[in-house]
Write a protein that holds these residues in place. Sequence first.
Motif, PDB file in Angstrom:
ATOM      1  N   THR A  10      -2.457 -20.524   7.378  1.00 12.57           N
ATOM      2  CA  THR A  10      -1.484 -20.022   8.347  1.00 12.57           C
ATOM      3  C   THR A  10      -0.709 -18.828   7.809  1.00 12.57           C
ATOM      4  OG1 THR A  10       0.153 -21.603   7.565  1.00 12.57           O
ATOM      5  CG2 THR A  10      -1.201 -22.264   9.460  1.00 12.57           C
ATOM      6  N   HIS A  11      -1.128 -18.313   6.667  1.00 12.84           N
ATOM      7  CA  HIS A  11      -0.469 -17.131   6.114  1.00 12.84           C
ATOM      8  C   HIS A  11      -0.956 -15.888   6.841  1.00 12.84           C
ATOM      9  CE1 HIS A  11      -0.016 -20.019   2.803  1.00 12.84           C
ATOM     10  NE2 HIS A  11       1.131 -19.389   2.627  1.00 12.84           N
ATOM     11  N   ASN A  12      -0.033 -15.110   7.354  1.00  9.40           N
ATOM     12  CA  ASN A  12      -0.358 -13.840   7.990  1.00  9.40           C
ATOM     13  C   ASN A  12       0.874 -12.948   7.851  1.00  9.40           C
ATOM     14  OD1 ASN A  12       1.477 -14.539  10.136  1.00  9.40           O
ATOM     15  ND2 ASN A  12      -0.161 -15.654  11.160  1.00  9.40           N
ATOM     16  N   ALA A  13       0.778 -11.753   8.358  1.00  7.81           N
ATOM     17  CA  ALA A  13       1.885 -10.809   8.221  1.00  7.81           C
ATOM     18  C   ALA A  13       3.168 -11.344   8.863  1.00  7.81           C
ATOM     19  CB  ALA A  13       1.504  -9.467   8.841  1.00  7.81           C
ATOM     20  N   GLN A  14       3.027 -11.971  10.001  1.00 15.50           N
ATOM     21  CA  GLN A  14       4.203 -12.466  10.721  1.00 15.50           C
ATOM     22  C   GLN A  14       4.925 -13.552   9.933  1.00 15.50           C
ATOM     23  OE1 GLN A  14       3.326 -14.127  14.575  1.00 15.50           O
ATOM     24  NE2 GLN A  14       5.464 -14.353  15.125  1.00 15.50           N
ATOM     25  N   THR A  15       4.189 -14.437   9.297  1.00 14.73           N
ATOM     26  CA  THR A  15       4.813 -15.571   8.621  1.00 14.73           C
ATOM     27  C   THR A  15       5.047 -15.356   7.125  1.00 14.73           C
ATOM     28  OG1 THR A  15       2.660 -16.611   8.191  1.00 14.73           O
ATOM     29  CG2 THR A  15       3.803 -17.216  10.239  1.00 14.73           C
ATOM     30  N   SER A  16       4.333 -14.414   6.522  1.00 18.11           N
ATOM     31  CA  SER A  16       4.391 -14.295   5.064  1.00 18.11           C
ATOM     32  C   SER A  16       5.031 -13.016   4.537  1.00 18.11           C
ATOM     33  CB  SER A  16       2.975 -14.393   4.494  1.00 18.11           C
ATOM     34  OG  SER A  16       2.401 -15.622   4.849  1.00 18.11           O
ATOM     35  N   LEU A  17       5.165 -12.009   5.358  1.00 18.50           N
ATOM     36  CA  LEU A  17       5.707 -10.736   4.883  1.00 18.50           C
ATOM     37  C   LEU A  17       7.142 -10.521   5.361  1.00 18.50           C
ATOM     38  CD1 LEU A  17       2.692  -8.313   5.458  1.00 18.50           C
ATOM     39  CD2 LEU A  17       3.341  -9.516   3.368  1.00 18.50           C
ATOM     40  N   ASP A  18       7.861  -9.723   4.619  1.00 16.89           N
ATOM     41  CA  ASP A  18       9.206  -9.293   5.009  1.00 16.89           C
ATOM     42  C   ASP A  18       9.022  -8.044   5.881  1.00 16.89           C
ATOM     43  OD1 ASP A  18      11.952  -9.005   5.116  1.00 16.89           O
ATOM     44  OD2 ASP A  18      12.054  -7.948   3.201  1.00 16.89           O
ATOM     45  N   TRP A  19       8.599  -8.245   7.125  1.00 19.65           N
ATOM     46  CA  TRP A  19       8.169  -7.147   7.994  1.00 19.65           C
ATOM     47  C   TRP A  19       9.316  -6.386   8.648  1.00 19.65           C
ATOM     48  CZ3 TRP A  19      10.145  -8.244  12.686  1.00 19.65           C
ATOM     49  CH2 TRP A  19      10.314  -9.576  13.033  1.00 19.65           C
ATOM     50  N   ASN A  20      10.477  -7.019   8.798  1.00 17.66           N
ATOM     51  CA  ASN A  20      11.565  -6.307   9.481  1.00 17.66           C
ATOM     52  C   ASN A  20      12.084  -5.185   8.585  1.00 17.66           C
ATOM     53  OD1 ASN A  20      12.666  -8.526   7.869  1.00 17.66           O
ATOM     54  ND2 ASN A  20      14.639  -7.765   8.573  1.00 17.66           N
ATOM     55  N   GLY A  21      12.522  -4.104   9.221  1.00 13.02           N
ATOM     56  CA  GLY A  21      13.030  -2.956   8.478  1.00 13.02           C
ATOM     57  C   GLY A  21      12.567  -1.655   9.100  1.00 13.02           C
ATOM     58  N   THR A  22      12.771  -0.557   8.385  1.00 11.98           N
ATOM     59  CA  THR A  22      12.451   0.778   8.896  1.00 11.98           C
ATOM     60  C   THR A  22      11.282   1.369   8.123  1.00 11.98           C
ATOM     61  OG1 THR A  22      14.751   1.107   9.568  1.00 11.98           O
ATOM     62  CG2 THR A  22      13.389   3.082   9.331  1.00 11.98           C
ATOM     63  N   TYR A  23      10.312   1.865   8.870  1.00 12.92           N
ATOM     64  CA  TYR A  23       9.107   2.474   8.319  1.00 12.92           C
ATOM     65  C   TYR A  23       9.095   3.948   8.709  1.00 12.92           C
ATOM     66  CZ  TYR A  23       7.642  -2.428   8.074  1.00 12.92           C
ATOM     67  OH  TYR A  23       7.569  -3.775   7.811  1.00 12.92           O
ATOM     68  N   LYS A  24       8.697   4.813   7.765  1.00 13.24           N
ATOM     69  CA  LYS A  24       8.721   6.251   8.028  1.00 13.24           C
ATOM     70  C   LYS A  24       7.442   6.921   7.557  1.00 13.24           C
ATOM     71  CE  LYS A  24      13.732   6.541   7.330  1.00 13.24           C
ATOM     72  NZ  LYS A  24      14.807   7.183   6.566  1.00 13.24           N
ATOM     73  N   GLY A  25       7.124   8.030   8.231  1.00 14.97           N
ATOM     74  CA  GLY A  25       5.988   8.839   7.830  1.00 14.97           C
ATOM     75  C   GLY A  25       5.829  10.015   8.758  1.00 14.97           C
ATOM     76  N   ILE A  26       4.888  10.890   8.427  1.00 17.18           N
ATOM     77  CA  ILE A  26       4.573  12.029   9.299  1.00 17.18           C
ATOM     78  C   ILE A  26       3.127  11.867   9.742  1.00 17.18           C
ATOM     79  CG2 ILE A  26       4.358  14.533   9.460  1.00 17.18           C
ATOM     80  CD1 ILE A  26       6.599  14.732   7.361  1.00 17.18           C
ATOM     81  N   THR A  27       2.962  11.613  11.035  1.00 20.12           N
ATOM     82  CA  THR A  27       1.625  11.411  11.582  1.00 20.12           C
ATOM     83  C   THR A  27       1.077  12.742  12.100  1.00 20.12           C
ATOM     84  OG1 THR A  27       2.547  10.781  13.738  1.00 20.12           O
ATOM     85  CG2 THR A  27       2.104   9.002  12.189  1.00 20.12           C
ATOM     86  N   PRO A  28      -0.254  12.858  12.178  1.00 25.25           N
ATOM     87  CA  PRO A  28      -0.867  14.105  12.646  1.00 25.25           C
ATOM     88  C   PRO A  28      -0.470  14.445  14.082  1.00 25.25           C
ATOM     89  CG  PRO A  28      -2.470  12.751  11.517  1.00 25.25           C
ATOM     90  CD  PRO A  28      -1.245  11.901  11.708  1.00 25.25           C
ATOM     91  N   CYS A  29      -0.484  15.740  14.364  1.00 27.11           N
ATOM     92  CA  CYS A  29      -0.127  16.256  15.693  1.00 27.11           C
ATOM     93  C   CYS A  29      -1.132  17.342  16.061  1.00 27.11           C
ATOM     94  CB  CYS A  29       1.291  16.819  15.640  1.00 27.11           C
ATOM     95  SG  CYS A  29       1.875  17.555  17.181  1.00 27.11           S
ATOM     96  N   ALA A  30      -1.603  17.315  17.297  1.00 31.13           N
ATOM     97  CA  ALA A  30      -2.596  18.299  17.736  1.00 31.13           C
ATOM     98  C   ALA A  30      -2.010  19.702  17.876  1.00 31.13           C
ATOM     99  CB  ALA A  30      -3.205  17.854  19.068  1.00 31.13           C
TER     100      ALA A  30
END
Length: 154
Positions: free
Chosen positions: A47-67
């Motif tokens: 039953t281990h998955n990202a929802q139950t096992s990771l500290d997923w809450n928080g802020t994620y940042k990056g620069i994604t490609p743009c056409a």
Amino acid sequence: MKTQFLSMAIVSILLWSCSNSNKSQKNTDASLIDTATVLDTTTVVDTHNAQTSLDWNGTYKGITPCADCEGIETEVTLNKDMTFIVKTIYKGKSDKVFEEKGSFKWDATGSKISLEGLKDRPSQFFVGENTLTQLDLEGNRITGALAEKYILKK
């Protein structure tokens, strides 16, 4: 001479009985293992998955490609109450910050989320250890030379 013969006979009997005792113990242990193997018919579900096992809450940042710009500065905040905030800036086009808010839901595997209410843009992400990977419009991982550019980091 009788004493020597008697002593050798006693030692032989003791060695023979110890040897048979070990064989008997090994046979008993083997039958227990066989019985345990036969009796253990349960299936273990991980039953281990990202929802139950990771500290997923928080802020994620990056620069994604743009056409048609230098890149999309992207910031996604996931809250424990299952709400999100997405902030984007189209670099080289404008300094305007676009902000969208809403709620998100987990998929059945507990490894992907869908940001509900986003229009005309990918809204699914794979949740990893301190990463959020933007998926394509069908919910698949983006492959190719730019694949790493779609990973936002905490």
